[in-house]
Design a protein around this motif. Structure first.
Motif, PDB file in Angstrom:
ATOM      1  N   ALA A  51       0.807  -1.217   0.000  1.00  0.00           N
ATOM      2  CA  ALA A  51       0.000   0.000   0.000  1.00  0.00           C
ATOM      3  C   ALA A  51       0.839   1.265   0.000  1.00  0.00           C
ATOM      4  N   ASP A  52       2.097   1.166   0.426  1.00  0.00           N
ATOM      5  CA  ASP A  52       2.932   2.365   0.515  1.00  0.00           C
ATOM      6  C   ASP A  52       3.911   2.507  -0.651  1.00  0.00           C
ATOM      7  N   HIS A  53       3.786   1.656  -1.675  1.00  0.00           N
ATOM      8  CA  HIS A  53       4.653   1.759  -2.847  1.00  0.00           C
ATOM      9  C   HIS A  53       3.856   2.346  -4.011  1.00  0.00           C
ATOM     10  N   ILE A  54       4.390   3.392  -4.615  1.00  0.00           N
ATOM     11  CA  ILE A  54       3.731   4.060  -5.739  1.00  0.00           C
ATOM     12  C   ILE A  54       4.587   3.856  -6.986  1.00  0.00           C
ATOM     13  N   PHE A  55       3.912   3.588  -8.104  1.00  0.00           N
ATOM     14  CA  PHE A  55       4.615   3.324  -9.358  1.00  0.00           C
ATOM     15  C   PHE A  55       4.142   4.271 -10.450  1.00  0.00           C
ATOM     16  N   GLY A  56       5.076   4.732 -11.259  1.00  0.00           N
ATOM     17  CA  GLY A  56       4.720   5.544 -12.401  1.00  0.00           C
ATOM     18  C   GLY A  56       3.890   4.759 -13.396  1.00  0.00           C
ATOM     19  N   ASP A  57       3.131   5.476 -14.225  1.00  0.00           N
ATOM     20  CA  ASP A  57       2.291   4.828 -15.219  1.00  0.00           C
ATOM     21  C   ASP A  57       3.110   3.870 -16.073  1.00  0.00           C
ATOM     22  N   GLY A  58       2.581   2.682 -16.266  1.00  0.00           N
ATOM     23  CA  GLY A  58       3.209   1.690 -17.129  1.00  0.00           C
ATOM     24  C   GLY A  58       3.975   0.606 -16.406  1.00  0.00           C
ATOM     25  N   VAL A  59       4.453   0.862 -15.206  1.00  0.00           N
ATOM     26  CA  VAL A  59       5.283  -0.118 -14.497  1.00  0.00           C
ATOM     27  C   VAL A  59       4.470  -1.361 -14.137  1.00  0.00           C
ATOM     28  N   LEU A  60       3.327  -1.166 -13.485  1.00  0.00           N
ATOM     29  CA  LEU A  60       2.505  -2.313 -13.109  1.00  0.00           C
ATOM     30  C   LEU A  60       1.863  -2.959 -14.328  1.00  0.00           C
ATOM     31  N   ASP A  61       1.564  -2.157 -15.350  1.00  0.00           N
ATOM     32  CA  ASP A  61       0.991  -2.709 -16.575  1.00  0.00           C
ATOM     33  C   ASP A  61       1.929  -3.750 -17.182  1.00  0.00           C
ATOM     34  N   ARG A  62       3.202  -3.410 -17.244  1.00  0.00           N
ATOM     35  CA  ARG A  62       4.183  -4.326 -17.842  1.00  0.00           C
ATOM     36  C   ARG A  62       4.319  -5.593 -17.005  1.00  0.00           C
ATOM     37  N   LEU A  63       4.301  -5.448 -15.698  1.00  0.00           N
ATOM     38  CA  LEU A  63       4.384  -6.621 -14.830  1.00  0.00           C
ATOM     39  C   LEU A  63       3.165  -7.516 -15.029  1.00  0.00           C
ATOM     40  N   ALA A  64       1.979  -6.915 -15.126  1.00  0.00           N
ATOM     41  CA  ALA A  64       0.745  -7.687 -15.267  1.00  0.00           C
ATOM     42  C   ALA A  64       0.666  -8.415 -16.602  1.00  0.00           C
ATOM     43  N   MET A  65       1.423  -7.976 -17.584  1.00  0.00           N
ATOM     44  CA  MET A  65       1.409  -8.612 -18.898  1.00  0.00           C
ATOM     45  C   MET A  65       2.316  -9.826 -18.979  1.00  0.00           C
ATOM     46  N   GLN A  66       3.091 -10.094 -17.938  1.00  0.00           N
ATOM     47  CA  GLN A  66       3.994 -11.246 -17.951  1.00  0.00           C
ATOM     48  C   GLN A  66       3.212 -12.545 -17.751  1.00  0.00           C
ATOM     49  N   SER A  67       3.820 -13.648 -18.134  1.00  0.00           N
ATOM     50  CA  SER A  67       3.224 -14.964 -17.949  1.00  0.00           C
ATOM     51  C   SER A  67       4.075 -15.775 -16.984  1.00  0.00           C
ATOM     52  N   LEU A  68       3.415 -16.451 -16.079  1.00  0.00           N
ATOM     53  CA  LEU A  68       4.111 -17.338 -15.151  1.00  0.00           C
ATOM     54  C   LEU A  68       4.169 -18.722 -15.793  1.00  0.00           C
ATOM     55  N   THR A  69       5.248 -18.956 -16.523  1.00  0.00           N
ATOM     56  CA  THR A  69       5.415 -20.238 -17.209  1.00  0.00           C
ATOM     57  C   THR A  69       6.369 -21.130 -16.423  1.00  0.00           C
ATOM     58  N   ASP A  70       7.620 -20.705 -16.334  1.00  0.00           N
ATOM     59  CA  ASP A  70       8.609 -21.460 -15.565  1.00  0.00           C
ATOM     60  C   ASP A  70       8.836 -20.853 -14.199  1.00  0.00           C
ATOM     61  N   GLU A  71       7.985 -19.892 -13.799  1.00  0.00           N
ATOM     62  CA  GLU A  71       8.145 -19.209 -12.524  1.00  0.00           C
ATOM     63  C   GLU A  71       6.843 -19.276 -11.737  1.00  0.00           C
ATOM     64  N   ASP A  72       6.957 -19.133 -10.434  1.00  0.00           N
ATOM     65  CA  ASP A  72       5.796 -18.960  -9.559  1.00  0.00           C
ATOM     66  C   ASP A  72       5.699 -17.531  -9.050  1.00  0.00           C
ATOM     67  N   ALA A  73       6.743 -16.753  -9.252  1.00  0.00           N
ATOM     68  CA  ALA A  73       6.719 -15.351  -8.859  1.00  0.00           C
ATOM     69  C   ALA A  73       7.698 -14.569  -9.721  1.00  0.00           C
ATOM     70  N   ILE A  74       7.269 -13.399 -10.157  1.00  0.00           N
ATOM     71  CA  ILE A  74       8.134 -12.458 -10.873  1.00  0.00           C
ATOM     72  C   ILE A  74       8.110 -11.155 -10.092  1.00  0.00           C
ATOM     73  N   LEU A  75       9.270 -10.663  -9.749  1.00  0.00           N
ATOM     74  CA  LEU A  75       9.436  -9.465  -8.926  1.00  0.00           C
ATOM     75  C   LEU A  75       9.929  -8.306  -9.793  1.00  0.00           C
ATOM     76  N   ALA A  76       9.272  -7.152  -9.677  1.00  0.00           N
ATOM     77  CA  ALA A  76       9.752  -5.947 -10.343  1.00  0.00           C
ATOM     78  C   ALA A  76      10.972  -5.424  -9.598  1.00  0.00           C
ATOM     79  N   THR A  77      12.044  -5.128 -10.342  1.00  0.00           N
ATOM     80  CA  THR A  77      13.282  -4.661  -9.720  1.00  0.00           C
ATOM     81  C   THR A  77      13.820  -3.430 -10.438  1.00  0.00           C
ATOM     82  N   ASP A  78      14.713  -2.732  -9.760  1.00  0.00           N
ATOM     83  CA  ASP A  78      15.303  -1.508 -10.286  1.00  0.00           C
ATOM     84  C   ASP A  78      16.804  -1.528 -10.027  1.00  0.00           C
TER      85      ASP A  78
END
Length: 281
Positions: free
Chosen positions: A126-153
Motif C-alpha cells: 500500500a505504501d509503494h507508488i509506481f509511475g504509469d506503465g510499471v505495473l501494466d508491464r508486470l501484469a502482462m507477464q506470464s508465469l510459465t517457468d516461474e511462480d513469482a516475478i518481482l519488479a526490480t530496479d
C-alpha cells in the motif's frame, strides 16, 4: 465481505489494460512507525489529497485488475471505511481481509490475502507508488517457468533508502525477465538489483511462505521468494527506468508529493480526487 456497489458512480479509467491477471492483493496491515508523524495509519496517509490505499487501488485497476483484496490490520476499521468509500466510486470489487496479529512479518498477510484466489495475482504494498506503465508491464507477464516475478530496479536509484531496501542477487539473465533470483533480503552481502515491492505470483508463493514458517522462518515475503528461488521458480523483471517510490518515511513522502504528478496521469493538474471520479469516459 466483498465491497462492490454496482449502482455507484464508476471510475472511468481510459487506459485499463486487457490482461490475464484479474486479481490483486494489496498489503495494508502494518503500522508504519516511520511515517507516524504524517499519519497514524500509513495506508491513509495522503499525497496531494489522495490516500496511499486509493492510489494503490487505482493503479491496480489501471493495470487491468477486476478484483482487489486488501489485507488490513492496524487501524483496520478506518482503512476498511476508506475501502467502502473507494468501492462506491470504482467499478471493481474490493474485499477487505483483516488479520488479527498485524505485527507478524508481511508474509502472513500474503497468505491471508491470497487465500481462495484463482489464477495469478498482482501483489502490491500500500505504501509503494509506481509511475504509469510499471505495473501494466508486470501484469502482462506470464508465469510459465516461474511462480513469482518481482519488479526490480537499479541499485543506484537515488529514491531508494539503502537502510530499508530489500536487495536481490541474480543468477544468469533470462530472455523474458531480468534474471532468476539467487538471493533476496535486506542483509545479503552481494546484490545486483533492488526489490521494488510489486510481484506477479500464483498460489505457490503463499505455499512457499507457509513451508518456510514450518521450517522455523519468521514468515516474511522474502522467506517465500527465497524458497521459490531455491527451486529456480522466482524471477525478476527490470522496470526499465520507470519511476517508483516507497513512501516509508517523511523524506519519501515529501519526494512523492513533489514528483508524483510528473509520473501518474491520475494526478493531472487541476483535478482533485473527487473530481477524478466525475471525468467523462
Amino acid at each position: 465481505m466483498t465491497l462492490n456497489h454496482a449502482s455507484a458512480p464508476q471510475l472511468h479509467i481510459e487506459d485499463r489494460k486487457d490482461t490475464l491477471v484479474q486479481n490483486a492483493v494489496i498489503l495494508a496491515a502494518g503500522f508504519g512507525s516511520r511515517l507516524a508523524s504524517r499519519s497514524d495509519s500509513k495506508p491513509l496517509a495522503t499525497i496531494k489529497g489522495m490516500t496511499l490505499i486509493e492510489i494503490s487501488v487505482r493503479q491496480a485497476i489501471a493495470a487491468g485488475v477486476q478484483n482487489i483484496v486488501v489485507v488490513t490490520g492496524h487501524k483496520a476499521d478506518e482503512v476498511e471505511a476508506e475501502l467502502v468509500r473507494l468501492s462506491s466510486a470504482m467499478d471493481c470489487a474490493i474485499t477487505p481481509r483483516r488479520i488479527d496479529d498485524w505485527t507478524k512479518p508481511n508474509g502472513w498477510s500474503v497468505i491471508a490475502g491470497a487465500s481462495g484466489l484463482a489464477g495469478p495475482f498482482l501483489l502490491m504494498m500500500a505504501d509503494h507508488i509506481f509511475g504509469d506503465g510499471v505495473l501494466d508491464r508486470l501484469a502482462m507477464q506470464s508465469l510459465t517457468d516461474e511462480d513469482a516475478i518481482l519488479a526490480t530496479d537499479r541499485i543506484d536509484n537515488p529514491l531508494v533508502d539503502p537502510d530499508d531496501a530489500t536487495w536481490v542477487a541474480l543468477k544468469k539473465p533470462t530472455p523474458t525477465c531480468g534474471g532468476r533470483i539467487n538471493k533476496i533480503g535486506k542483509d545479503i552481502a552481494a546484490y545486483d538489483v533492488v526489490d521494488c515491492g510489486a510481484f506477479l505470483a500464483n498460489a505457490n508463493l503463499p505455499r512457499a511462505i507457509e513451508s518456510a514458517i514450518d521450517l522455523g522462518k519468521p514468515g516474511s515475503l522474502s522467506d517465500g521468494i527465497q524458497a521459490l528461488a531455491d527451486l529456480g521458480r522466482a524471477a525478476t523483471i527490470d522496470i526499465d527506468g520507470g519511476w517508483w517510490v516507497d513512501v516509508d518515511d517523511p523524506r519519501a513522502h515529501d519526494l512523492a508529493d513533489a514528483h508524483i504528478a510528473d509520473h501518474l496521469a491520475i494526478f493531472a493538474p487541476g483535478l482533485t480526487p473527487a473530481a477524478k471520479d466525475d471525468r467523462a469516459a
